[in-house]
Design a protein around this motif. Sequence first.
Motif, PDB file in Angstrom:
ATOM      1  N   PRO B   9      51.930  32.028  42.792  1.00 58.57           N
ATOM      2  CA  PRO B   9      52.217  33.369  43.283  1.00 58.57           C
ATOM      3  C   PRO B   9      50.939  34.027  43.794  1.00 58.57           C
ATOM      4  O   PRO B   9      49.986  34.191  43.044  1.00 58.57           O
ATOM      5  CB  PRO B   9      52.772  34.092  42.052  1.00 58.57           C
ATOM      6  CG  PRO B   9      52.429  33.241  40.886  1.00 58.57           C
ATOM      7  CD  PRO B   9      52.217  31.853  41.379  1.00 58.57           C
ATOM      8  N   ALA B  10      50.922  34.342  45.073  1.00 53.26           N
ATOM      9  CA  ALA B  10      49.736  34.965  45.634  1.00 53.26           C
ATOM     10  C   ALA B  10      49.644  36.364  45.062  1.00 53.26           C
ATOM     11  O   ALA B  10      50.652  37.047  44.906  1.00 53.26           O
ATOM     12  CB  ALA B  10      49.856  35.036  47.147  1.00 53.26           C
ATOM     13  N   ARG B  11      48.451  36.787  44.739  1.00 51.52           N
ATOM     14  CA  ARG B  11      48.317  38.120  44.183  1.00 51.52           C
ATOM     15  C   ARG B  11      48.649  39.135  45.251  1.00 51.52           C
ATOM     16  O   ARG B  11      48.249  38.993  46.393  1.00 51.52           O
ATOM     17  CB  ARG B  11      46.874  38.347  43.730  1.00 51.52           C
ATOM     18  CG  ARG B  11      46.616  37.624  42.480  1.00 51.52           C
ATOM     19  CD  ARG B  11      45.312  38.059  41.912  1.00 51.52           C
ATOM     20  NE  ARG B  11      45.117  37.275  40.703  1.00 51.52           N
ATOM     21  CZ  ARG B  11      44.543  37.761  39.616  1.00 51.52           C
ATOM     22  NH1 ARG B  11      44.107  38.980  39.617  1.00 51.52           N
ATOM     23  NH2 ARG B  11      44.387  37.019  38.562  1.00 51.52           N
ATOM     24  N   ARG B  13      48.100  41.793  47.606  1.00 46.91           N
ATOM     25  CA  ARG B  13      46.844  42.309  48.111  1.00 46.91           C
ATOM     26  C   ARG B  13      46.898  43.818  48.047  1.00 46.91           C
ATOM     27  O   ARG B  13      47.854  44.436  48.511  1.00 46.91           O
ATOM     28  CB  ARG B  13      46.666  41.861  49.560  1.00 46.91           C
ATOM     29  CG  ARG B  13      45.232  41.731  49.919  1.00 46.91           C
ATOM     30  CD  ARG B  13      45.094  41.003  51.234  1.00 46.91           C
ATOM     31  NE  ARG B  13      44.187  41.732  52.107  1.00 46.91           N
ATOM     32  CZ  ARG B  13      42.938  41.950  51.834  1.00 46.91           C
ATOM     33  NH1 ARG B  13      42.414  41.512  50.724  1.00 46.91           N
ATOM     34  NH2 ARG B  13      42.178  42.595  52.688  1.00 46.91           N
ATOM     35  N   ARG B  14      45.900  44.387  47.432  1.00 48.94           N
ATOM     36  CA  ARG B  14      45.902  45.843  47.335  1.00 48.94           C
ATOM     37  C   ARG B  14      45.752  46.457  48.721  1.00 48.94           C
ATOM     38  O   ARG B  14      45.126  45.875  49.603  1.00 48.94           O
ATOM     39  CB  ARG B  14      44.767  46.300  46.424  1.00 48.94           C
ATOM     40  CG  ARG B  14      45.281  46.654  45.031  1.00 48.94           C
ATOM     41  CD  ARG B  14      44.163  46.715  44.034  1.00 48.94           C
ATOM     42  NE  ARG B  14      43.941  45.404  43.442  1.00 48.94           N
ATOM     43  CZ  ARG B  14      42.751  44.858  43.308  1.00 48.94           C
ATOM     44  NH1 ARG B  14      41.699  45.484  43.729  1.00 48.94           N
ATOM     45  NH2 ARG B  14      42.634  43.684  42.764  1.00 48.94           N
TER      46      ARG B  14
END
Lengths: 500, 326
Positions: B9-11, B13-14
């Motif tokens: 799971p890609a974090r 992106r803020r």
Amino acid sequence: MTRRLDMHGIGKSFFATRALDNVDFTCIAGEVHALVGLNGAGKSTLMKILGGVYQRDEGEILIDGQTVEITAPADAGRHGIAMIHQELSLINELTVAANIFLGREIRRGRTPFLDKAGMARAVRAQLDRFGLSLDPHKPVRELNSGEKQIVEIIRALMSDAWLIVMDEPTSALSEEDKEMLFDFIRRMKAEGIAIIYISHHMPEIFSIAEQVTVMRDGRIVLSERTGETTEDAVIKSMTGAELDQFVKPHKQITGEVVLSVEDLSSPGKYEGVSLDVHAGEIVVLTGLRGCGAPDLAKAVFGLDPDYTGTVRYMGRTLTPGRGPAVAVRQGMGLVTENRDKNGILPPLSVRDNIALPFLEKSVTAGLIDGARVDGIVDKAIRDTSTKTASPAQEIRFLSGGNKQKICFSRWLDEDLKLLILLEPTRGIDVHAKADIYRIIEDLAERGVAILILSYEIDEVLMLGDRVLTLFEGRTVQDYSYPHFDKDRMLADMAGAGHAT
Amino acid sequence: MTMSTAAAPARPRRAMDSLTQRYLVLVGLIVIASVGFGIANENFYSLANIGILLRSIAVLFLVSMGMTFIMLTGGIDLSVGSNVAFAGGVGVIALTATDSAALGFVAAILAGMAIGAINGVFIGRLRLSAFMVTLATFALARGLALVIYDADSINVSNAAFLWLGGQSWGSLPVVIPFVALVFVALSVLLYRAPFGRDVYAAGSNFNTAFVLGRMPQRTLVWVYVLSGALAGLSAIITVGRVSSGQPWTGLYLEFDAITAVILGGTSLFGGRGRLLGTILGVLLYGIIINGLVLTGTNPYLQSLIKGLILLGVVLLDTLVQRRKAQ
């Protein structure tokens, strides 16, 4: 009474991501419980909750049927739960005994002086109990990584731990050390210790674990006695699909000799090694840890000037120790064995990590042509099927497998002629492994000469067009595909027939 | 066949990266500090004071930009303040000896680069601790300055030499557009030239940069030489501002520069930070110091306040980092 740990209905979310969902996990004293799953499946999160590093959102933890609260690592320790870390937490300058008694040293009576002999005796008694032959007086820096793990475990056992969590304990171990560790694990089982064993290695799991639990996307997808399931079933439930097996393509090696090593020797590292690597050929060096192959590969890359013999590359003799800058300019690439130490540039973006070695090619009038770099980087990410939110993502947020793919994708440049790979799939999951093998074969097909060092026999057999076994720095045998003989190779590596 | 099932799971992106957030906070603080000091002293907003403020921090701008490059490589340069004094001394001596402003400029910059080169060779090539090497050159350069000046100041009257540091167009000191020009040039170097990528690479992982053939040893030499060159330029501006060369000039300048760079969000451990942050850091720091003077704060307290600012910023950064690591 048999001690047991029960985790019931554990849930945990990070912002919008559901990391764990209604997880039940049980571990019984005297058993090894293998916990498997791809990177990001939730194994580490679950173990961090058990270790008091994270707080669960839902569910309960019971030890021997009693609800317990574990809100800090110290709580876990008090309940007899010990985490053995990959990043070992020993002090190199202290002895084995001093490390084990760190923070709770025995003193001589009421004096402030340490009772070193007493501590060493206590440690020796523990080591004997498990049939281990370590010297308590030895400084930890002289131990190999298998022995260091043993010291950590002994330290945990001597602080009354009954549940040991081991995260990929064999990823940095030689075959010999693995055996020593497995022996130790079996003895711990006999002594009524419970072990949670996190690993990707099917053969290991099936040889020492009683129970295997597979996690995927934060849930338990399989939990069986190892006697009642198969490696295939476990792998299948890990990936949720039939594993797309890597099959080595057939090919004819017709390219010219790219690298020719003749009678290369470096005292104490390797002796009289000769080998050729043709364009498009994959040559694998294998042996046990300490067989000298990594040193040899580093000498070829120009990192080590202390050798005799000749290294010819594209027909020219290379200057010893000319440094990586020259090597890269000549079209050589290196993927190191330790991603975190000298493989990635942690705070930088995926883009910077990929573009760096051949940056000069995208420079016009002294300035970087951003669009060109983006093109190269996008293609590299696609070609290696690297999973990243964007090229601007910082590399440290990627999983181990994706980091490793980036270490490869830097070298996809068309001018690359020789790629040296040190343990190309160390510490990455089965899925990423198949991708890495494919990248390696693609490069070979394009005509890149490839020199690999691998300690994993299955990988050696799968990738090599030629395989050289090394023992204590000397070539034992040279095998050509398809005339590989696994048993003989293993015997070569162990030095069978070398007994003098 | 492509594999899509096992995506880690890609974090998420803020929406905004942490440096951009940092810069917005700095801009906010700059506004608050300006309003606050403006209320406390009506002279704060006078054109004259703004000119004085900017001129007083011109040198800090230059030195801090050099310090940013160095801290991006994970290093530190304690010798900049002493180097400003030393380079100024060499420049002034060359000027009085030859009566040529051009030779004076060149001499000052070369002298600054020479100290930088000493730092760079020891730190980059011989891999000694940046802290220790520049602590040594911190004393060494100051000693050389005192010897050159014979511990006394030298008056300078050459108009061309004084122009850069002393001249104003109306209430705009000449030095301000000059600093802006240097900022643009250094930004191009840091963000658009391969050298800039190497600076980040050397700071984020020296070993990786080395194995990838980027010669971080050489990169380090050049960032210290760059810092030295900026110290040389600063020396010229300092002499221009007070019309004389002073052996004790640039005292505590390294402290101010390091504080401003850290304030601007550049990591102490290398590989993370931007020049814009340093500009904002210098502005905020300069406004606070200038404001303290204008509001008649006891000058003895200034050093104390500076120390508290540095301690506070380092504390805050570390706590934020630890929370993120959780």
